[in-house]
Write a protein that holds these residues in place. Structure first.
Motif, PDB file in Angstrom:
ATOM      1  N   ASP A   1      -0.757   3.423  -4.163  1.00 32.85           N
ATOM      2  CA  ASP A   1      -1.196   2.105  -3.712  1.00 32.85           C
ATOM      3  C   ASP A   1      -0.395   0.966  -4.359  1.00 32.85           C
ATOM      4  O   ASP A   1      -0.962   0.007  -4.882  1.00 32.85           O
ATOM      5  CB  ASP A   1      -2.689   1.919  -4.002  1.00 32.85           C
ATOM      6  CG  ASP A   1      -3.283   0.750  -3.209  1.00 32.85           C
ATOM      7  OD1 ASP A   1      -2.685   0.374  -2.179  1.00 32.85           O
ATOM      8  OD2 ASP A   1      -4.325   0.213  -3.638  1.00 32.85           O
TER       9      ASP A   1
ATOM     10  N   GLY B   1       0.792  -1.226   0.000  1.00 31.38           N
ATOM     11  CA  GLY B   1       0.000   0.000   0.000  1.00 31.38           C
ATOM     12  C   GLY B   1       0.826   1.278   0.000  1.00 31.38           C
ATOM     13  O   GLY B   1       0.495   2.226   0.715  1.00 31.38           O
TER      14      GLY B   1
ATOM     15  N   TYR C   1       2.117   4.800  -0.945  1.00 31.47           N
ATOM     16  CA  TYR C   1       1.723   6.055  -1.580  1.00 31.47           C
ATOM     17  C   TYR C   1       2.840   7.074  -1.378  1.00 31.47           C
ATOM     18  O   TYR C   1       3.528   7.067  -0.353  1.00 31.47           O
ATOM     19  CB  TYR C   1       0.458   6.630  -0.939  1.00 31.47           C
ATOM     20  CG  TYR C   1      -0.836   5.928  -1.281  1.00 31.47           C
ATOM     21  CD1 TYR C   1      -1.678   6.428  -2.269  1.00 31.47           C
ATOM     22  CD2 TYR C   1      -1.224   4.786  -0.601  1.00 31.47           C
ATOM     23  CE1 TYR C   1      -2.884   5.792  -2.569  1.00 31.47           C
ATOM     24  CE2 TYR C   1      -2.421   4.140  -0.895  1.00 31.47           C
ATOM     25  CZ  TYR C   1      -3.244   4.662  -1.886  1.00 31.47           C
ATOM     26  OH  TYR C   1      -4.433   4.034  -2.175  1.00 31.47           O
TER      27      TYR C   1
END
Length: 248
Positions: A31, A18, A20
């Motif tokens: 993501d 995940g 970012y």
């Protein structure tokens, strides 16, 4: 989107979950979840501006993610510095060369030996990358191709668990690129580290890598074997703007 060839409870080598990264209102990486296994040769491709260099900077510690986690052999390294990650086993080269120009070839290698995880650089690496007869030369006296090869050997001298190569074939002619591919095949077989390779030369990266991750606009749009990704409509569209076939 997560790949890997692990079995049972085996921990993957390097894992992103995940991830970012935002710069102001711009989402450079969005993501991203991927894993690299021990001994794997993974390629990363994508159009210009896809976020590839940003992702490598996040993995190596030059940048800190806005969100998400990074682990190496099951240990969290998300907040560790680039120097700490190098000690743990994450090494890299740069798209723009960052050798020590006034030091000799051997001194460049020795700096990494002292900064790394310990253990000796396989002496064969110096031969495989064609630097044996250049050890006493100042690094800035080398040809461009030899400077790129020096940066790779210096990365190997850290004794990494994973070596990330950012555009290693950039600026090389076809003969130099083929020689580099042979040397990196030797690394895969003999140096006991995974490779994560970013390059615009699709023939080079498709020949070298067993799995490819494709990034576009900061997000993973495809993952799989070279054959899989070259036939993927999303990949073709990202590169060509139409579903016309991707020439690797």
């Amino acid at each position: 989107m997560q790949s890997g060839m692990r079995s049972g409870a085996e921990v993957c080598l390097l894992e992103l979950k995940g991830i970012y990264k935002s710069f102001g209102g711009v989402h450079a990486v969005r993501d991203v979840t991927l894993s690299i296994d021990h001994g794997e040769v993974r390629g990363l491709i994508g159009p210009n501006g896809a976020g590839k260099s940003t992702l490598v900077n996040l993995m190596s510690g030059l940048l800190t993610p806005t969100a998400g986690t990074i682990t190496l052999d099951g240990e969290a390294v998300t907040r560790k510095s680039a120097h700490q990650r190098a000690r743990k086993g994450i090494a890299r080269t740069f798209q723009n060369l960052r050798i020590f120009p006034s030091l000799s070839v051997e001194q460049n290698i020795d700096v990494a030996r002292y900064a790394g995880r310990g253990g000796a650089l396989p002496e064969e690496a110096i031969d495989e990358f064609g630097l044996r007869d250049k050890l006493v030369q100042p690094a800035n006296a080398l040809s461009y191709g030899d400077q790129r090869r020096l940066e790779i050997v210096r990365g190997l001298a850290l004794r990494p668990k994973v070596l990330m190569l950012d555009e290693p074939a950039a600026g090389m002619n076809e003969e130099e690129t083929e020689a580099l591919g042979r040397a990196l095949t030797w690394v895969r077989q003999e140096a006991d580290c995974a490779l994560f390779v970013i390059d615009h030369d699709l023939k080079f990266i498709m020949t070298l890598c067993e799995r490819i991750t494709v990034l576009d606009m900061g997000a993973i749009i495809a993952e799989g074997t070279p054959e899989d990704v070259t036939q993927n409509p999303k990949v073709i569209t990202a590169y060509l703007g139409e579903e016309a076939g991707l020439d690797a």
